[in-house]
Design a protein around this motif. Sequence first.
Motif, PDB file in Angstrom:
ATOM      1  N   LEU A  61       0.858  -1.176   0.000  1.00  0.00           N
ATOM      2  CA  LEU A  61       0.000   0.000   0.000  1.00  0.00           C
ATOM      3  C   LEU A  61       0.896   1.228   0.000  1.00  0.00           C
ATOM      4  N   LYS A  62       0.294   2.368  -0.167  1.00  0.00           N
ATOM      5  CA  LYS A  62       1.057   3.606  -0.150  1.00  0.00           C
ATOM      6  C   LYS A  62       1.549   3.854   1.283  1.00  0.00           C
ATOM      7  N   GLY A  63       2.839   3.639   1.494  1.00  0.00           N
ATOM      8  CA  GLY A  63       3.421   3.880   2.809  1.00  0.00           C
ATOM      9  C   GLY A  63       3.398   2.700   3.756  1.00  0.00           C
ATOM     10  N   LYS A  64       2.928   1.530   3.330  1.00  0.00           N
ATOM     11  CA  LYS A  64       2.835   0.389   4.241  1.00  0.00           C
ATOM     12  C   LYS A  64       2.813  -0.912   3.463  1.00  0.00           C
ATOM     13  N   GLU A  65       3.334  -1.961   4.089  1.00  0.00           N
ATOM     14  CA  GLU A  65       3.232  -3.312   3.570  1.00  0.00           C
ATOM     15  C   GLU A  65       2.454  -4.134   4.591  1.00  0.00           C
ATOM     16  N   ILE A  66       1.523  -4.936   4.125  1.00  0.00           N
ATOM     17  CA  ILE A  66       0.746  -5.803   5.005  1.00  0.00           C
ATOM     18  C   ILE A  66       1.050  -7.241   4.615  1.00  0.00           C
TER      19      ILE A  66
END
Length: 117
Positions: A61-66
């Motif tokens: 995601l924009k600014g994050k990894e899940i």
Amino acid sequence: MNLKISGHHLELTPSLREFVINKLDRVLRHFDQVMGAEVILSVDKTKEKTGRQVASITVFLKGKEIFVEKCDEDMYAAIDKLIDMLDRKVIQFKDKVQDHGREAIKHQQPPEQEPLQ
């Protein structure tokens, strides 16, 4: 969205690939700012029979990894569990991004005013 689906110790059939793509559409319906995803479907032969089928996904995601990983004795059930948990995490991230830690002005209580003398 860039999507990479791979199988380890498992033949990735077209029906399995289609199942993953259809399930990921549910996540995209809730949050459309997904840049990419990597799905790894594998069979772990060292584990007991109940948790041999492993499905894991990393969503960018924009600014994050899940990252989410689920195991089951059936690959389709493992994918279902995986997408359910991923959906919850993506919605939680979306709420956090949109909330900004503030309450909407219309929901705030007006300040108490002192009576005039």
